[in-house]
Design an enzyme around this catalytic site. Structure first.
Site, PDB file in Angstrom:
ATOM      1  N   GLU A 163      11.619  96.811  78.874  1.00 46.55           N
ATOM      2  CA  GLU A 163      11.834  95.444  79.368  1.00 46.55           C
ATOM      3  C   GLU A 163      12.780  94.683  78.439  1.00 46.55           C
ATOM      4  O   GLU A 163      12.428  93.667  77.853  1.00 46.55           O
ATOM      5  CB  GLU A 163      10.505  94.720  79.542  1.00 46.55           C
ATOM      6  CG  GLU A 163       9.653  95.325  80.652  1.00 46.55           C
ATOM      7  CD  GLU A 163       8.397  94.540  80.969  1.00 46.55           C
ATOM      8  OE1 GLU A 163       7.927  94.644  82.108  1.00 46.55           O
ATOM      9  OE2 GLU A 163       7.872  93.837  80.076  1.00 46.55           O
ATOM     10  N   GLU A 188       7.096 100.130  86.327  1.00 47.56           N
ATOM     11  CA  GLU A 188       5.830  99.415  86.142  1.00 47.56           C
ATOM     12  C   GLU A 188       5.508  98.602  87.387  1.00 47.56           C
ATOM     13  O   GLU A 188       6.350  97.835  87.874  1.00 47.56           O
ATOM     14  CB  GLU A 188       5.889  98.451  84.950  1.00 47.56           C
ATOM     15  CG  GLU A 188       6.020  99.100  83.598  1.00 47.56           C
ATOM     16  CD  GLU A 188       5.894  98.092  82.462  1.00 47.56           C
ATOM     17  OE1 GLU A 188       5.286  97.010  82.679  1.00 47.56           O
ATOM     18  OE2 GLU A 188       6.394  98.384  81.369  1.00 47.56           O
TER      19      GLU A 188
END
Length: 563
Positions: free
Chosen positions: A335, A449
């Site tokens: 991320e 995710e």
């Protein structure tokens, strides 16, 4: 993964979308308007079966009659209550669409049989919207040879069109259907096509990073009937074919290190699953709010830190290779919208007081190249992934980032995205991101995710407020129930696989085995910290499998957790 401590609210979503609220029909029309539309649909259907402008005027092999419903329901068969299937205005790209609506508990199906087909895989695609009860509408291919079916994702959050696809192995003919069941259920369809080829959920993944620590602290896993199972084997048996494993540099609790990653990768490979390694380049969680430097790397220059990235990556990859494991892919960072290894690799000035001013794109590119080079030096066949999040901030925030790194020569094989529907926008936003990014950069896209709650309750065995604990946080159309959880995960997978361009390759469920056990909380430095995600595991508070485990199955597979 977003930092478990971070609080997110629905206000993080983009505003200004068309929404469905207080409606009995998808468009909110009055009863008189609905009656008029139904009459119009009847009149249209009674007219000649002329194709829309630009469409084939005759039906032949692989040709769908009246695919945009511009001629009402001509060419289609309707079964169900009178008025339950109508043609109304507001198509995806044209004037009209087919709409199903059921005021009471019943079923309506609109179908068309296509003949003269070449043997092999064929795919039905359509623009769709839907709402009402969970799993209430489906695209179905039947009478084909081996048939196919998939549930229409809910579009109640933003009322935007999605592309949905379903495939079947055809022996010569096939019936294409939209079927809707249940009081209050509705669905719309437009732009129907039927063409050779197959759409698959290529990767049906599970991030099982937390399993070793959970097991060491007493976690037990079972089938729905209570039969004890090994969690890695359970996911493989259910149909998962990819295991994601995060690796930290020197975590306080000694978990998610090279040793655990290798051992878990061996367990995954023994069950026939591929491995995705997730390098955080930190001693703990990294995400848009935290990209901390490992303690042992603090004070390094950018050049020295790039060397450390290379050495750490190579060390882990070499250990996997020595164990006989070739990972399918490796994430270089987690991320990393704001960069990594702050502040030297930041993409904006995260702390004006730290002495490093502004974006450090050149440093970030150097770090990413070092990690990628290490992966390829050890394992040339392993694909590298660059992983971003926050789709809800708009596609421009993602293309800005990828444009900056690609113009600096950073290589990548796969684009990774986080998508949690309660934070990251709508399913239409997700599908647009998959299509836009894959087309712009020529890469496959993998959702690395995602997750969804099966309850809003907190497990009392180790109380800690869940990140999703209120009904106002939920995605419309997906209640916090076992069925809602399963439907949401399947919807994410289908939206990715069906994205125009065909480069969406799957989705990974984040920590589906992170059940609540005392001592295994979110903070690696604090054994007393709790688990704020146990209501999003695919095992309930007693450790028994939930229906979401079935959503890992391949489309031609059966149901695992009920066996």
């Amino acid at each position: 993964m977003i930092n478990p401590r971070t609080t997110h609210t629905p206000s993080n979503r983009q505003s200004g979308r068309i929404r469905l609220s207080g409606r009995t029909l998808p468009s909110g029309r009055t009863l008189a308007a609905v009656t008029a539309l139904a009459l119009a649909g009847t009149l249209l259907a009674a007219g000649p079966a002329a194709a829309a402008p630009g469409k084939p005027s005759s039906v032949g092999p692989a040709s769908v009659a009246n695919p945009g419903f511009e001629a009402g329901t001509a060419g289609w068969s309707v079964s169900g209550p009178d008025g339950a299937a109508t043609v109304e205005s507001g198509g995806a790209d044209s004037a009209h669409r087919l709409t199903h609506y059921l005021a009471s508990d019943n079923t309506v199906t609109t179908s068309q049989t296509v003949t003269g087909l070449k043997k092999g895989w064929w795919t039905l695609r359509a623009s769709i919207k839907s709402g009402g009860p969970v799993d209430s509408s489906r695209l179905v291919l039947s009478g084909c040879g081996s048939d196919g079916s998939t549930v229409l994702p809910s579009t109640e959050t933003d009322d935007q069109w999605l592309t949905l696809a379903v495939s079947a192995n055809v022996a010569g003919k096939c019936t294409l259907s939209l079927t809707t069941t249940g009081a209050g259920a509705w669905a719309s369809m437009d732009n129907v096509t039927f063409a050779e080829g197959r759409v698959e959920r290529t990767f049906r993944g599970a991030d099982l990073s937390g399993v070793p620590k959970n097991e060491d602290h007493g976690a037990v896993y079972a089938t729905a009937d209570g039969t004890r199972v090994d969690p890695v084997e359970a996911f493989a048996d259910a149909g998962a074919n990819l295991v994601r494993l995060k690796v930290w540099v020197n975590p306080a609790d000694g978990y998610n290190t090279r040793q655990q990653v290798v051992e878990m990768a061996k367990r995954a490979q023994a069950q026939g699953m591929k491995v995705l390694v997730d390098f955080h380049y930190s001693d703990r969680w990294t995400d848009p709010g935290a990209q901390g430097v490992p303690a042992a790397w603090k004070g390094m220059s950018a050049a020295a830190m790039a060397d450390a990235v290379y050495a750490h990556t190579k060390d882990v990859m070499a250990a996997l290779k020595a164990a006989g494991i070739t990972p399918y892919a490796a994430q270089v960072g987690n991320e990393i919208n704001p960069g990594m290894l702050w502040p030297l690799g930041q993409t904006w000035d995260v702390d004006p007081a730290d002495g490093v001013d502004g974006a450090q794109w050149d440093n970030l590119a150097t770090f990413l190249k070092a990690g990628t080079r290490a992966v390829k030096d050890v394992s040339p066949d392993t694909r590298t992934v660059l992983h971003l999040t926050n789709i809800n901030n708009g596609i421009g925030g993602l293309t800005w980032w990828f444009d900056e790194v690609t113009k600096r020569g950073v290589p990548m094989d796969v684009i990774g995205l986080s998508y949690y529907g309660y934070w990251h926008g709508t399913l239409a936003d997700l599908q647009n991101a998959v299509t836009t990014l894959s087309q712009r950069y020529g890469k496959d896209v993998l959702v690395v995710e995602t997750s969804y709650p099966f309850t809003l309750e907190d497990n009392p065995n180790a109380p800690w407020e869940n990140v999703i604990a209120n009904g106002s946080q939920l995605v419309k159309g997906y209640p916090a129930t076992p069925a809602g959880q399963a439907a949401n995960f399947r919807a994410v997978q289908d939206v990715v696989a069906s994205a125009p361009g065909g480069r969406g390759i799957g989705a990974v469920y984040w920590e589906p085995a992170w059940t609540s056990v005392p001592g295994n909380g979110w903070d690696p430095a604090d054994p007393a910290s709790g688990n704020a995600w146990e209501n999003q595991a695919v095992f309930d508070f007693a450790g028994r499998a939930l229906p979401a485990l079935d959503a890992f199955a391949a489309d031609d597979a059966g149901t695992w957790h009920r066996k």
